[in-house]
Design an enzyme around this catalytic site. Structure first.
Site, PDB file in Angstrom:
ATOM      1  CE1 TYR A 257       9.035  20.907 -19.200  1.00 38.64           C
ATOM      2  CE2 TYR A 257      10.511  20.839 -17.435  1.00 38.64           C
ATOM      3  CZ  TYR A 257       9.462  20.359 -18.125  1.00 38.64           C
ATOM      4  OH  TYR A 257       9.083  18.954 -17.558  1.00 38.64           O
TER       5      TYR A 257
ATOM      6  CE  LYS B   3      11.650  10.599 -19.298  1.00 42.88           C
ATOM      7  NZ  LYS B   3      10.207  11.092 -19.183  1.00 42.88           N
TER       8      LYS B   3
ATOM      9  N   PRO C 192      14.692  16.600 -11.290  1.00 41.80           N
ATOM     10  CG  PRO C 192      13.354  17.984  -9.956  1.00 41.80           C
ATOM     11  CD  PRO C 192      14.633  17.358 -10.308  1.00 41.80           C
TER      12      PRO C 192
ATOM     13  CG  HIS D 157      -0.657  19.080 -20.898  1.00 42.19           C
ATOM     14  ND1 HIS D 157       0.449  20.052 -19.872  1.00 42.19           N
ATOM     15  CD2 HIS D 157      -1.756  19.115 -20.403  1.00 42.19           C
ATOM     16  CE1 HIS D 157      -0.333  20.685 -18.981  1.00 42.19           C
ATOM     17  NE2 HIS D 157      -1.635  20.387 -19.099  1.00 42.19           N
TER      18      HIS D 157
HETATM   19  C1  FAD Z   1      10.448  17.048  -2.484  1.00 36.38           C
HETATM   20  C2  FAD Z   1      10.330  16.293  -3.843  1.00 36.38           C
HETATM   21  C3  FAD Z   1       9.903  16.763  -5.047  1.00 36.38           C
HETATM   22  C4  FAD Z   1       9.858  16.322  -6.106  1.00 36.38           C
HETATM   23  N1  FAD Z   1       9.127  16.840  -7.401  1.00 36.38           N
HETATM   24  C5  FAD Z   1       9.170  15.839  -8.480  1.00 36.38           C
HETATM   25  C6  FAD Z   1       8.745  16.422  -9.714  1.00 36.38           C
HETATM   26  O1  FAD Z   1       8.458  17.570  -9.713  1.00 36.38           O
HETATM   27  N2  FAD Z   1       8.566  15.640 -10.762  1.00 36.38           N
HETATM   28  C7  FAD Z   1       9.108  14.357 -10.723  1.00 36.38           C
HETATM   29  O2  FAD Z   1       9.296  13.477 -11.594  1.00 36.38           O
HETATM   30  N3  FAD Z   1       9.666  13.780  -9.736  1.00 36.38           N
HETATM   31  C8  FAD Z   1       9.623  14.520  -8.322  1.00 36.38           C
HETATM   32  N4  FAD Z   1      10.152  14.128  -7.470  1.00 36.38           N
HETATM   33  C9  FAD Z   1      10.374  12.604  -7.305  1.00 36.38           C
HETATM   34  C10 FAD Z   1       9.353  11.647  -7.196  1.00 36.38           C
HETATM   35  O3  FAD Z   1       8.405  12.244  -6.413  1.00 36.38           O
HETATM   36  C11 FAD Z   1       9.982  10.381  -6.888  1.00 36.38           C
HETATM   37  O4  FAD Z   1      10.588   9.866  -7.831  1.00 36.38           O
HETATM   38  C12 FAD Z   1       8.890   9.450  -6.330  1.00 36.38           C
HETATM   39  O5  FAD Z   1       8.260   9.980  -5.175  1.00 36.38           O
HETATM   40  C13 FAD Z   1       9.613   8.029  -6.100  1.00 36.38           C
HETATM   41  O6  FAD Z   1       8.610   7.119  -5.443  1.00 36.38           O
HETATM   42  P1  FAD Z   1       8.980   6.009  -4.672  1.00 36.38           P
HETATM   43  O7  FAD Z   1       7.728   5.379  -4.101  1.00 36.38           O
HETATM   44  O8  FAD Z   1      10.254   5.341  -4.974  1.00 36.38           O
HETATM   45  O9  FAD Z   1       9.729   6.917  -3.391  1.00 36.38           O
HETATM   46  P2  FAD Z   1       8.873   7.725  -2.283  1.00 36.38           P
HETATM   47  O10 FAD Z   1       7.918   8.569  -2.865  1.00 36.38           O
HETATM   48  O11 FAD Z   1      10.115   8.425  -1.676  1.00 36.38           O
HETATM   49  O12 FAD Z   1       8.266   6.887  -1.079  1.00 36.38           O
HETATM   50  C14 FAD Z   1       9.030   6.276  -0.152  1.00 36.38           C
HETATM   51  C15 FAD Z   1       8.203   5.909   1.108  1.00 36.38           C
HETATM   52  O13 FAD Z   1       8.888   4.988   1.934  1.00 36.38           O
HETATM   53  C16 FAD Z   1       8.743   5.556   3.292  1.00 36.38           C
HETATM   54  N5  FAD Z   1       9.823   5.247   4.173  1.00 36.38           N
HETATM   55  C17 FAD Z   1      11.207   5.669   4.043  1.00 36.38           C
HETATM   56  N6  FAD Z   1      11.952   5.284   4.902  1.00 36.38           N
HETATM   57  C18 FAD Z   1      10.994   4.275   5.612  1.00 36.38           C
HETATM   58  C19 FAD Z   1      11.360   3.436   6.340  1.00 36.38           C
HETATM   59  N7  FAD Z   1      12.557   3.046   7.193  1.00 36.38           N
HETATM   60  N8  FAD Z   1      10.548   2.203   6.797  1.00 36.38           N
HETATM   61  C20 FAD Z   1       9.289   2.399   6.267  1.00 36.38           C
HETATM   62  N9  FAD Z   1       9.012   3.387   5.279  1.00 36.38           N
HETATM   63  C21 FAD Z   1       9.784   4.049   4.894  1.00 36.38           C
HETATM   64  C22 FAD Z   1       8.559   7.110   2.994  1.00 36.38           C
HETATM   65  O14 FAD Z   1       7.890   7.554   4.107  1.00 36.38           O
HETATM   66  C23 FAD Z   1       7.720   6.969   1.769  1.00 36.38           C
HETATM   67  O15 FAD Z   1       6.533   6.907   2.020  1.00 36.38           O
HETATM   68  C24 FAD Z   1      10.200  14.611  -6.173  1.00 36.38           C
HETATM   69  C25 FAD Z   1      10.770  14.470  -5.237  1.00 36.38           C
HETATM   70  C26 FAD Z   1      11.012  15.143  -3.999  1.00 36.38           C
HETATM   71  C27 FAD Z   1      11.533  14.467  -2.714  1.00 36.38           C
END
Ligand code: FAD
Length: 390
Positions: A200, A296, A292, A72
């Protein structure tokens, strides 16, 4: 069991870190609480900054993304009957890439397993110990047995509700938090997107976003009270509300269909400082959350993984600790730039009840982007993630 880096969480941060470290010759074990099926199906973000695309390329997990992602060059912001297109590519030299977090997760898991990576799904009661000393270890339960992993460092990549951050003594962390009084109701549908680029929309009824995951799969959001239950939003109600909040031309083009997924996400800004404690490093949502609106969250998680991987590789290859010692400081600079942008963009585009002063400010913000190339460029730089050091 022993590994160099124990990684808690198989979200984008943990998986990308594991794959980048593998490329650097470093051994990891990833512990994930959920099943592989669950993790691979989780619907979340979808807009990638150029820096995230570069990291996925470096990790060797970019093959399918190169074939299937949408590029995009711009996006639209609609505001009370007016629309401005922000030409990201013309203003910054960079487009954004639209490719679902679900796909990235699948690609990274396939890459890890393809290289013999150790991923433990359904790891229960993960506990982090000894990271304030020289001998950290992580225990977990699986198949009715308790296992223990000795390691050099632990990466806490387990998201906002994970266990890693809560293991750090409260006195060692400073938490910064702001909650917003509304959420986003999101719907995924197998329908043609309403436009080739994201829209948006700031509307008197509330915010709406027209996004997509592919040329045949749409992702739409409407701002809703955080107290609402998903059951209060049957598909027909959602489509009606969306149609009323987006520009007339888009509403006419809107193709509706059954929702494949529907959920309500809270909007929150959160930062835990510092992001490192002894031999534990926090990465991604475990350390920070953004609303969101600025797209970011996933990009920050990837950036953290990139910085941490570089620091660990330099440490093992050259005995150079600089990258590890400055990990938190380096990441937090980007994090706070993204927090500011995400908060500002949310404040500009959402409805805050009975706030006439705030509404005038929103209009002034929009006028500024519409009328000033400098303001549009500043917006575009933030959106594509060009956070230059200040
Ligand atoms: C419902 C939702 C919608 C979103 N939509 C957007 C969007 O549209 N645009 C955007 O930019 N961002 C969005 N986000 C944010 C984005 O998805 C996150 O910032 C991103 O997933 C962060 O990645 P991460 O690996 O840090 O954490 P996560 O993706 O949360 O991964 C963490 C992992 O750790 C695991 N875990 C948790 N606790 C434990 C434990 N005790 N032991 C072992 N494993 C564990 C979880 O199961 C998960 O698989 C959204 C978030 C959510 C919750």
């Amino acid at each position: 069991m022993r590994t160099q880096i124990a990684i808690v969480g198989a979200g984008p941060a943990g998986l990308l870190l594991s794959q980048l470290l593998h490329k650097g010759g470093i051994d990891t074990i990833v512990l994930e609480r959920r099943s592989r099926t669950y993790v691979e199906a989780r619907i979340r973000a979808g807009v990638l900054e150029p820096g995230t695309v570069d990291l996925l390329t470096h990790a060797g997990a970019d093959g399918r993304m190169r074939r299937e992602a949408l590029i995009h060059d711009g996006l639209a912001i609609a505001f009370g009957g007016r629309i401005v297109r922000v030409d990201l590519k013309a203003l910054t030299g960079f487009p954004v890439t639209v490719y679902g977090q679900t796909e990235i997760t699948q690609d990274l898991i396939a890459a890890r397993l393809g290289h013999g990576g150790k991923l433990v799904f359904e790891a229960e009661n993960v506990a982090l110990e000894g990271f304030d000393g020289a001998h950290p270890h992580v225990s977990y339960e699986s198949g009715g047995q308790t296992h223990d992993i000795a390691c050099d460092f632990i990466a806490g990549c387990d998201g906002f509700h994970g266990v890693s951050r809560s293991c750090v003594p409260g006195s060692a962390l400073t938490l910064y938090e702001r909650e917003l009084p509304f959420g986003w109701l999101g719907v995924l549908s197998e329908t043609r997107p309403v436009d080739d680029e994201l829209i948006y929309s700031r509307n008197e009824r509330g915010f709406a976003l027209c996004s997509m995951r592919s040329k045949t799969r749409s992702r739409y959001y409407v701002q809703c009270p955080i107290s609402d239950a998903v059951e209060a939003w049957p598909d027909d109600r959602f489509w009606d509300e969306l149609r009323r909040r987006i520009p007339a031309g888009a509403a006419e083009r809107l193709v509706t269909g059954p929702s494949l997924e529907k959920s309500i996400a809270p909007l929150r800004s959160f930062v835990a400082e510092p992001m490192a404690f002894g031999r534990l490093f926090l990465a991604g949502d475990a350390a920070h959350i953004v609303p969101p609106t600025g797209a970011k969250g996933l990009n920050l998680a990837a950036a953290d993984a990139g910085v941490l991987a570089a620091g660990l590789i330099a440490y093992y290859r050259d005995g150079d600790r600089t990258g590890l010692d400055t990990y938190s400081e380096t990441c937090l600079k980007r994090v706070w730039r993204a927090e500011r942008f995400s908060w500002w963009f949310t404040a500009m585009t959402h409805r805050f009840d009975d706030d006439a002063f705030g509404r005038r400010l929103q209009t002034a913000e929009f006028d500024q982007i519409m009328g000033s190339r400098a303001a549009a460029t500043a917006f575009a730089e933030n959106y594509v993630g060009m956070f230059r050091a200040g």
